[in-house]
Scaffold this motif. Structure first.
Motif, PDB file in Angstrom:
ATOM      1  N   ALA A 134      30.551 -25.162  96.606  1.00  0.00           N
ATOM      2  CA  ALA A 134      29.835 -24.912  97.858  1.00  0.00           C
ATOM      3  C   ALA A 134      29.413 -23.455  97.988  1.00  0.00           C
ATOM      4  O   ALA A 134      28.313 -23.160  98.449  1.00  0.00           O
ATOM      5  N   LEU A 135      30.260 -22.524  97.559  1.00  0.00           N
ATOM      6  CA  LEU A 135      29.951 -21.098  97.690  1.00  0.00           C
ATOM      7  C   LEU A 135      29.301 -20.520  96.429  1.00  0.00           C
ATOM      8  O   LEU A 135      28.980 -19.330  96.387  1.00  0.00           O
ATOM      9  N   GLN A 136      29.139 -21.335  95.398  1.00  0.00           N
ATOM     10  CA  GLN A 136      28.544 -20.924  94.132  1.00  0.00           C
ATOM     11  C   GLN A 136      29.200 -19.661  93.580  1.00  0.00           C
ATOM     12  O   GLN A 136      28.547 -18.664  93.283  1.00  0.00           O
ATOM     13  N   THR A 137      30.521 -19.723  93.429  1.00  0.00           N
ATOM     14  CA  THR A 137      31.292 -18.608  92.880  1.00  0.00           C
ATOM     15  C   THR A 137      32.254 -19.140  91.829  1.00  0.00           C
ATOM     16  O   THR A 137      32.506 -20.344  91.740  1.00  0.00           O
ATOM     17  N   ARG A 138      32.803 -18.204  91.056  1.00  0.00           N
ATOM     18  CA  ARG A 138      33.801 -18.565  90.044  1.00  0.00           C
ATOM     19  C   ARG A 138      34.884 -17.499  90.010  1.00  0.00           C
ATOM     20  O   ARG A 138      34.655 -16.348  90.408  1.00  0.00           O
ATOM     21  N   ALA A 139      36.055 -17.871  89.499  1.00  0.00           N
ATOM     22  CA  ALA A 139      37.159 -16.925  89.328  1.00  0.00           C
ATOM     23  C   ALA A 139      37.998 -17.372  88.146  1.00  0.00           C
ATOM     24  O   ALA A 139      38.081 -18.567  87.831  1.00  0.00           O
ATOM     25  N   VAL A 140      38.620 -16.407  87.484  1.00  0.00           N
ATOM     26  CA  VAL A 140      39.543 -16.718  86.400  1.00  0.00           C
ATOM     27  C   VAL A 140      40.803 -17.295  87.027  1.00  0.00           C
ATOM     28  O   VAL A 140      41.372 -16.716  87.966  1.00  0.00           O
ATOM     29  N   ALA A 156      37.859 -11.056  96.820  1.00  0.00           N
ATOM     30  CA  ALA A 156      37.142 -10.219  95.843  1.00  0.00           C
ATOM     31  C   ALA A 156      37.326 -10.687  94.393  1.00  0.00           C
ATOM     32  O   ALA A 156      36.610 -10.229  93.510  1.00  0.00           O
ATOM     33  N   ASN A 157      38.274 -11.591  94.128  1.00  0.00           N
ATOM     34  CA  ASN A 157      38.475 -12.100  92.770  1.00  0.00           C
ATOM     35  C   ASN A 157      37.367 -13.062  92.333  1.00  0.00           C
ATOM     36  O   ASN A 157      37.275 -13.394  91.163  1.00  0.00           O
ATOM     37  N   TRP A 158      36.585 -13.511  93.267  1.00  0.00           N
ATOM     38  CA  TRP A 158      35.536 -14.487  92.989  1.00  0.00           C
ATOM     39  C   TRP A 158      34.219 -13.775  92.736  1.00  0.00           C
ATOM     40  O   TRP A 158      33.870 -12.842  93.424  1.00  0.00           O
ATOM     41  N   GLN A 159      33.480 -14.260  91.742  1.00  0.00           N
ATOM     42  CA  GLN A 159      32.195 -13.664  91.384  1.00  0.00           C
ATOM     43  C   GLN A 159      31.082 -14.682  91.626  1.00  0.00           C
ATOM     44  O   GLN A 159      31.252 -15.869  91.333  1.00  0.00           O
ATOM     45  N   PRO A 160      29.959 -14.214  92.161  1.00  0.00           N
ATOM     46  CA  PRO A 160      28.867 -15.154  92.462  1.00  0.00           C
ATOM     47  C   PRO A 160      28.223 -15.717  91.199  1.00  0.00           C
ATOM     48  O   PRO A 160      28.209 -15.076  90.154  1.00  0.00           O
ATOM     49  N   LEU A 161      27.708 -16.919  91.344  1.00  0.00           N
ATOM     50  CA  LEU A 161      26.954 -17.582  90.280  1.00  0.00           C
ATOM     51  C   LEU A 161      25.537 -17.821  90.785  1.00  0.00           C
ATOM     52  O   LEU A 161      25.334 -18.088  91.967  1.00  0.00           O
ATOM     53  N   ALA A 162      24.584 -17.750  89.901  1.00  0.00           N
ATOM     54  CA  ALA A 162      23.200 -18.062  90.264  1.00  0.00           C
ATOM     55  C   ALA A 162      23.095 -19.560  90.573  1.00  0.00           C
ATOM     56  O   ALA A 162      23.838 -20.372  90.013  1.00  0.00           O
TER      57      ALA A 162
END
Length: 178
Positions: A134-140, A156-162
């Motif tokens: 839903a938020l189009q993000t990813r995290a390790v 802040a651990n989450w990074q946006p995805l296109a």
């Protein structure tokens, strides 16, 4: 061990090309210059290496098991490979194990998936990722990663995805069932 076989094959390609030059010299009744032998040897080894670089990705991706999908390729060019400026070659790629991805029980927007990072002449690495559809993000994924509840923001651990990222396309917008 693979690099040892590749080195051996490169040497054999050079010896084979030098053999062709020797045959050409013999059939021309020694009219061809003798420096053709080392030139052919060098060209044979170089051609073998270039062929290997350009076919590595196709070969590696063909070995992936069913359900593992290539989601990103990285093409490269470099000055010590001047031919790569004419046609860049893929020496790195990322594959996702979509078949074994799982959905979080508490938040259906979260998917846990294994990503495999492949690089030419390097062993593959596996990293678990959590994708928030839903938020189009990813995290390790780690034991300390805070997984948001439905409707909560990410930290802040989450990074946006296109929006057109292949991870999102395969995990979040496919018609497969978990």
């Amino acid at each position: 061990m693979t690099m040892l076989w590749e080195l051996l094959a490169t040497i054999i390609a050079g010896v084979g090309a030098a053999g062709i030059a020797l045959l050409l010299c013999k059939f021309s009744r020694q009219r061809l210059p003798k420096y053709w032998v080392p030139v052919f040897a060098g060209l044979g080894m170089l051609t073998f290496q270039i062929h290997g670089e350009y076919n590595w990705f196709r070969h590696q991706s063909s070995l992936l098991p069913e359900g593992v999908v290539v989601v990103r390729t990285i093409e490269s060019s470099s000055w010590w490979r001047p031919w790569s400026y004419l046609k860049p070659h893929t020496l790195q790629f990322v594959a996702m194990d979509a078949k074994n991805a799982s959905t979080n029980q508490h938040n259906q927007d979260l998917k846990l998936v294994d990503l495999y990072f492949f690089e030419h002449r390097q062993p593959a690495r596996r990293i678990k990722q959590v994708i928030h559809c839903a938020l189009q993000t990813r995290a390790v994924y780690s034991d300390t990663l805070l997984l948001p509840k439905p409707g909560e923001p990410v930290d802040a651990n989450w990074q946006p995805l296109a929006a057109n990222d292949q991870l999102l396309q395969h995990l979040c917008h496919s018609d497969r069932s978990d």
